[in-house]
Design an enzyme around this catalytic site. Structure first.
Site, PDB file in Angstrom:
ATOM      1  N   LYS A  85       0.822  -1.216   0.000  1.00 43.43           N
ATOM      2  CA  LYS A  85       0.000   0.000   0.000  1.00 43.43           C
ATOM      3  C   LYS A  85       0.856   1.268   0.000  1.00 43.43           C
ATOM      4  CE  LYS A  85      -0.783   0.495   4.991  1.00 43.43           C
ATOM      5  NZ  LYS A  85      -1.816   0.629   6.039  1.00 43.43           N
ATOM      6  N   ASP A  86       2.158   1.131   0.290  1.00 42.24           N
ATOM      7  CA  ASP A  86       3.059   2.286   0.249  1.00 42.24           C
ATOM      8  C   ASP A  86       3.634   2.538  -1.128  1.00 42.24           C
ATOM      9  OD1 ASP A  86       2.768   2.766   2.963  1.00 42.24           O
ATOM     10  OD2 ASP A  86       4.559   1.621   3.526  1.00 42.24           O
ATOM     11  N   ARG A 133      -7.299   8.356   3.489  1.00 47.24           N
ATOM     12  CA  ARG A 133      -8.434   7.448   3.297  1.00 47.24           C
ATOM     13  C   ARG A 133      -9.152   7.232   4.618  1.00 47.24           C
ATOM     14  NH1 ARG A 133      -8.870   2.152   4.636  1.00 47.24           N
ATOM     15  NH2 ARG A 133      -6.663   2.195   5.153  1.00 47.24           N
ATOM     16  N   ARG A 134      -8.393   6.912   5.668  1.00 48.20           N
ATOM     17  CA  ARG A 134      -9.029   6.682   6.968  1.00 48.20           C
ATOM     18  C   ARG A 134      -9.667   7.966   7.496  1.00 48.20           C
ATOM     19  NH1 ARG A 134      -3.782   3.305   8.703  1.00 48.20           N
ATOM     20  NH2 ARG A 134      -4.450   1.229   8.026  1.00 48.20           N
ATOM     21  N   ARG A 151       1.208  10.776  12.928  1.00 48.97           N
ATOM     22  CA  ARG A 151       2.189   9.958  12.234  1.00 48.97           C
ATOM     23  C   ARG A 151       3.121   9.252  13.201  1.00 48.97           C
ATOM     24  NH1 ARG A 151       5.423  12.341   7.710  1.00 48.97           N
ATOM     25  NH2 ARG A 151       5.984  10.132   7.662  1.00 48.97           N
ATOM     26  N   ARG A 157       2.727   5.317  17.726  1.00 52.52           N
ATOM     27  CA  ARG A 157       1.322   5.728  17.731  1.00 52.52           C
ATOM     28  C   ARG A 157       0.594   5.161  18.951  1.00 52.52           C
ATOM     29  NH1 ARG A 157      -0.647   5.516  11.360  1.00 52.52           N
ATOM     30  NH2 ARG A 157       1.421   5.852  10.492  1.00 52.52           N
ATOM     31  N   CYS A 244      -1.165  10.260  -2.199  1.00 49.27           N
ATOM     32  CA  CYS A 244      -1.526  10.519  -0.810  1.00 49.27           C
ATOM     33  C   CYS A 244      -2.445  11.726  -0.665  1.00 49.27           C
ATOM     34  CB  CYS A 244      -0.260  10.714   0.041  1.00 49.27           C
ATOM     35  SG  CYS A 244       0.448   9.162   0.620  1.00 49.27           S
TER      36      CYS A 244
END
Length: 312
Positions: A85-86, A133-134, A151, A157, A244
């Site tokens: 996904k990156d 997206r989130r 981040r 996190r 992004c």
């Protein structure tokens, strides 16, 4: 007997290292006594260094791959391990992303020390996530929440969550599983209402085009079912010019010989969205993905994202 080890390039976060070790261990198991020696080469990327700004402001997801790809092109490493996904849809000349491990769980999770679910968060609660997206999907489902950029690697996190900087955060279940941290998930979010990022849960192996030795080596651990799904998802993303700054979700599945791809685009505030589904033969994965991406792009119109600029 080969004495020069095969060098595996990776970022240095605990999750990235876990993924690189999984690739190494699968290669060792697949080749047995014929396996070469392996060396894990940690490469710090721009995305690891820049932690005070949203990725959308400083160059997008390619910041997590640029330095690793430069090392691969230069011959300083032999293959690179990435979270799929990156990966940008456009790769540097001479590099290919064609090998994948079997896909992990694609779902996202909510993590909170005080609240049991996204639905039970009180109005005004602060949700931290680095993913547009989130952010967009939380705003779509709960416009009364305060969503902030958040981040750092998984562990940092979680530490900030424990310190009370936010009321909740969102992470990929696949990453938690690979780190042995699935127990911290408060709620697993249903894919139907909270679809994943393109490539989520899939470890991708990037190599130099035409490197027959490395291709032969990694083919032993390649999962074609995952590759077919990623071809469809990434083709959709490419048609949407995904970055992004573009909240996009997408997930392909193959069942009973049929590939089905779901795609979703949203404005960053979550207020407007368009989605769609397409099905067809797995061998047509890229064409199916491109077709759905084009359909969603036309549904949104040329001003869909420019009128609703991403806020990070």
């Amino acid at each position: 007997m080969q004495t020069i080890p095969v060098r595996i390039g990776t970022r240095g976060s605990p999750l990235a290292l876990a993924q690189a070790h999984e690739v190494r261990d699968r290669l060792s198991a697949a080749w047995g006594e014929a396996a070469p020696a392996f060396e894990i080469v940690v490469i710090k990327t721009s995305g690891d260094r820049i932690l005070d700004r949203p990725l959308s402001e400083v160059g997008g997801k390619g910041l997590f791959t640029k330095e690793i790809e430069e090392a691969l092109i230069a011959g300083d490493i032999d293959l690179a391990v990435h979270s799929s996904k990156d990966m940008p849809t456009l790769l540097p000349d001479g590099l290919v992303l064609e090998h994948f491990l079997p896909r992990e769980d694609v779902r996202d999770v909510l993590i909170s020390t005080r609240h049991a679910s996204l639905a039970s968060l009180p109005a005004g609660a602060v949700v931290g996530t680095a993913s547009l997206r989130r952010q967009a999907m939380v705003k779509r489902l709960r416009p009364d929440l305060d969503v902030v950029t958040y981040r750092g690697n998984v562990q940092s996190r979680l530490r900030k969550l424990d310190a009370g900087e936010v009321d909740a955060t969102l992470l990929a279940l696949a990453g938690l599983n690979r780190l042995g941290l699935s127990h911290v998930a408060t709620e697993i979010l249903p894919e139907e209402t909270f679809p994943p990022a393109v490539g989520q849960g899939a470890i991708g192996i990037e190599t130099r085009a035409g490197d027959a030795r490395i291709d032969s080596l990694v083919s032993a651990i390649h999962d074609e079912a995952t590759a077919v799904c990623l071809r469809a998802e990434r083709a959709m993303l490419a048609a949407l010019d995904g970055s992004c700054r573009t909240p996009i979700a997408g997930h392909a599945k193959v069942a009973q010989g049929l590939l089905t791809l779901y795609g979703l685009i949203l404005t960053p505030d979550g207020r407007i969205h368009h989605d769609g589904t397409v099905s067809g033969r797995p061998e047509d994965a890229a064409a199916l993905g491109s077709g759905l991406g084009e359909r969603l792009r036309l549904a949104g119109g040329p001003a869909f994202f420019t009128q609703h600029p991403a806020e990070g």
